[in-house]
Scaffold this motif. Structure first.
Motif: not given
Length: 880
Positions: A621-627, A629-630
């Protein structure tokens, strides 16, 4: 006449030889030479057989010798741990005694009582009960039920009832004995203390400590009045009072009492007597409770050495000291050392008793606990199951020891994420405990807590709170305010208060728990560390992040020296620190701590359990928030693999993860995979036989429409979007943000297929709904204005288009003019419109504003998603 005299003379000689053999056998027995002692006794039996062969009856002298021989042989077999042989001798003795004195004689009653002790020692509790009842019945027939000579039999039977958790039967039987003694002997007779101690012992099992203490104190006073201060009965009474002090966490007082007990015993007994060793083990428990581990180990080893010298042979007393030493190692988390001594003890006990006996069950249970703490859950479960079979064979189902095993099996299944099995075993345990103890017992509180945690897991907070409050009420009643059990109960209520957003109340409860623990212990222990951790979590919820980090760091500082850094408890603290940094939008630190947490957890418990899945999801989720996506795709996929493939969880959470993963694939423009996982989410929902008219299904239809549209430009998304709209209208009415979103999607699809009039109508509905919201999202409002403007352009209504673009450019957020990629595009497109209408001056002004904004905006990377991409991804990021 001469013949008769000769026979009598020979008989006398034989009797003298027999007496000499018996005396020699007893001497050998006292020296621990059990085999040699048995040989002498067998020789004596042969001499008796010779006498009996020459006479028609058994003389009183021979009869007396036979009794001495049987007594000696039973003692030799018992001391040599030859239980079956001892029971066989008892059977012969009973047969002989019945012939001698009849079946209803005091001698038979005494033998039954003695034989019951062997059966109890080796775990034959059914036989024990039958023998004690026979002994009592004979005494009552001989002397009457109210005779003083029956009181010891009542006491023995009551003690067995207590062992079998038949507490009311035990109390009734002890009370019967007490009433007889008071009537026959008076209330100040020393034998009254026996009944007082017996009843107090039952109260201890029921956690009625104050009631027990009152009786023990009366007992010690009576012993001192009768014998003075320096007597073994006084020492025993002091030992019982010390036990109560330990259970009530009065450790300094317990130490003083045990020392008094030790001084009396040391003054009277041999220095290696077992009662002195037992006192040392009791003193070790006090050290243990105060985390004085070195002192506890010293006392346990000294007691163990003393036990090992008793009779010069293996004996059951060694289990007392070894199990206590194992407990010290357990609390120090020296599990390998603990397992080594426990396995040695198990080998010794099995050699002594076979495979079914109480000390063996206790040892196997301790082994199970150590293995559990090493996260070897399958092995722990198997060992607990073996222990359960032993305990069921010994006591039957309705016993606290069986309930405790069921409870621990519940813990194991809970740790493995098998919640259904976990709650089944917790309820089994609770049912037995309620049958045994009633509703107000600490074990009921323990079971209530565990079931409460499961309710909390499923967000049934009211049910959980009721159980936790019941637990606190029991602890206050039984233990009082200053008790570790009460501290634990306050902590649990603090946790549940935090779940229902009663944050100040939560901190009050946690602080109360912390105060108790700091008052009782030195503060350097795991429980105190956990409290700091929980308080840190509550401060985070209050958005008081500085205090949250301080508490969590204090927890980590306390915990690492106790459990080492590679422990799941440390993993939990890193996880909570990560959550705090995430709330502060310090995503890099959050990811660092999330990854530390995840790595420790996987190292400690493997990579295929539910907790790993949950943490993978959180990092994703945090990786998603910072963009990123990979990376988000990798971690969401792992979370889903664990839950769906490894653990076989076909549930709503799996469906949600498929939906989220579909959103990630949309961000990566991997529309084929997006369609695949979104269809999988629908398949899972259908497997669950869920109502198709749920918001979850509406989200799926909406996202699937977006994925298909991206994958195939010719795709008609309207049927799927209208399904989503119908569900949302039915569930929430026509004035919600979600309904506005779906109208925007419908409008986007019409626009894409050049159905501009239909697109305009849908955009206007979306705008009308958004304008009615109490909290208007100005970014999205600007976005709709721009979308409507572009639609007007296609309808060749340039004035209306200009009006919409200008409205988008007037949007402000917190008094600051909105500046983003969409606004930049609006400048360009509005400039073009003015240019077409011949207003070059206004067009140039807009172009200049666009150039200024272009320099302000960050350069787009491949990982950035424009607002236009976001139009097709309606996943609430807070969902994760």
């Amino acid at each position: 006449m001469g013949s008769s005299s000769s026979t009598s003379s020979k008989s006398l000689d034989y009797n003298m030889k027999i007496k000499a053999m018996i005396t020699k056998g007893k001497g050998l027995l006292d020296k621990g030479l059990y085999s040699e002692s048995l040989n002498e006794y067998r020789s004596a039996l042969q001499q008796i057989d010779t006498i009996n062969a020459n006479t028609n009856s058994t003389s009183s002298r021979v009869a007396h010798n036979m009794v001495d021989i049987y007594q000696g042989m039973v003692a030799a077999h018992q001391k040599g741990n030859e239980w079956k042989d001892a029971i066989a001798i008892y059977d012969k003795w009973i047969t002989f005694q019945i012939q001698l004195s009849g079946e209803k004689s005091i001698e038979i009653a005494d033998i039954y009582s003695q034989l019951s002790q062997i059966h109890s020692q080796i775990g034959h509790f059914g036989d024990t009960l039958a023998l004690l009842q026979k002994s009592l019945h004979i005494r009552c027939e001989l002397y009457g039920e109210e005779d003083i000579r029956a009181t010891q039999a009542y006491d023995d039977l009551a003690a067995h009832y207590c062992l079998m958790n038949r507490f009311q039967d035990a109390l009734d039987t002890y009370q019967k004995s007490l009433d007889i003694r008071r009537t026959k002997l008076g209330k100040h007779h020393i034998d009254i203390s026996k009944s007082q101690q017996g009843i107090a012992g039952v109260y201890v099992q029921q956690y009625r400590y104050d009631d027990a203490l009152e009786l023990y104190q009366a007992s010690v006073n009576l012993c001192r009045e009768t014998y003075g201060d320096n007597h073994l009965d006084v020492a025993r009474a002091y030992q019982y009072i010390g036990d109560i002090a330990v259970k009530q966490s009065r450790y300094a007082e317990a130490t003083t009492i045990y020392q008094t007990c030790l001084d009396i015993r040391a003054d009277i007994l041999d220095k290696n007597h077992k009662d002195i060793a037992i006192t040392l083990v009791r003193m070790a428990e006090v050290c243990l409770c105060q985390q004085q581990y070195h002192e506890a180990i010293t006392l346990c080893k000294k007691a163990s050495k003393m036990f090992s010298t008793l009779d010069g042979k293996e004996n059951a007393n060694i289990a007392v000291a070894t199990l206590k030493l194992a407990k010290v190692y357990h609390l120090q988390r020296k599990y390998e050392a603990e397992l080594e001594i426990l396995r040695q003890l198990l080998t010794t006990l099995t050699r002594m008793y076979g495979d079914k006996q109480l000390d063996i069950a206790d040892t196997m249970e301790a082994i199970s606990e150590a293995v559990y703490e090493m996260f070897e859950y399958d092995s722990a479960r198997d060992t607990f199951m073996k222990t359960l079979r032993i305990r069921l064979a010994l006591t039957g189902e309705n016993h606290a020891d069986v309930a405790r095993i069921y409870f621990r099996l519940g813990d194991i299944f809970y740790a493995q994420g098998k919640i259904k099995e976990s709650i089944l075993y917790y309820h089994r345990s609770l049912k037995i405990r309620t049958n045994v103890y009633g509703d107000n017992h600490p074990s009921i509180a323990e079971s209530s807590d565990s079931i409460g945690f499961i309710y909390m897991l499923f967000r049934q907070y009211q049910e959980a709170m009721e159980l936790f409050e019941k637990s606190l009420s029991i602890c206050l009643k039984v233990h009082g305010q200053t008790s570790l059990n009460t501290a634990a109960a306050y902590k649990n209520i603090g946790v549940i208060y935090s779940k229902v957003n009663r944050l100040d109340d939560a901190l009050d409860m946690l602080q109360e728990s912390l105060n108790i623990r700091l008052d009782i212990t030195n503060g350097r222990n795991k429980d105190v560390a956990v409290l700091y951790e929980e308080m840190g979590a509550v401060y985070a919820m209050k958005e008081e992040y500085v205090d949250a980090i301080a508490m969590l760091e204090m927890s980590k500082k306390l915990l690492i020296p106790i459990v080492t850094e590679n422990h799941s408890d440390v993993s939990n603290i890193y996880f909570r620190l990560a959550e705090v940094y995430q709330h502060q939008h310090d995503y890099n630190k959050a990811i660092t701590f999330y990854n530390k947490s995840l790595q420790i957890l996987m190292s400690a418990s493997g990579d295929s359990n539910m907790e790993v899945s949950i943490r993978c999801e959180q990092v994703a989720h945090v990786q998603y928030l910072i963009g990123d996506y990979d990376q988000a795709e990798i971690l969401y996929s792992k979370a889903l693999d664990i839950r769906y493939s490894d653990l076989g969880k076909v549930d709503a959470k799996a469906a949600e993860l498929f939906l989220i993963l579909g959103s990630v694939y949309m961000k990566l423009e991997n529309y084929n995979d997006a369609v695949m996982v979104l269809n999988k989410a629908i398949e899972v929902r259908n497997q669950l036989s869920e109502d198709s008219n749920t918001i979850a299904m509406a989200d799926l239809y909406q996202n699937l429409a977006a994925a298909h549209s991206r994958l195939s430009p010719e795709y008609n998304a309207q049927p799927m979007l209208l399904k989503s709209l119908a569900i949302r209208l039915k569930q929430h009415g026509d004035e919600t943000v979600d309904v506005a979103n779906i109208y925007e999607d419908i409008a986007h699809d019409h626009y894409h297929h050049q159905r501009y009039q239909e697109a305009l109508s849908a955009y206007q509905i979306a705008l009308r709904i958004r304008s009615k919201q109490s909290q208007i999202d100005n970014k999205l409002t600007a976005q709709i204005y721009i979308a409507i403007a572009r639609t007007y352009e296609h309808l060749e209504e340039e004035d209306n288009a200009i009006n919409m673009y200008e409205k988008s450019l007037t949007i402000r957020i917190d008094g600051v003019k909105l500046e983003n990629q969409d606004i930049l595009e609006a400048y360009h497109e509005l400039s073009t419109l003015y240019q077409r209408k011949g207003n070059s001056e206004e067009a140039e002004i807009l172009q200049e504003k666009a150039r200024v904004l272009q320099h302000k905006l960050p350069q787009k990377s491949s990982k950035d998603a424009s607002i236009s991409k976001l139009k097709y991804i309606f996943w609430n990021e807070k969902q994760s």
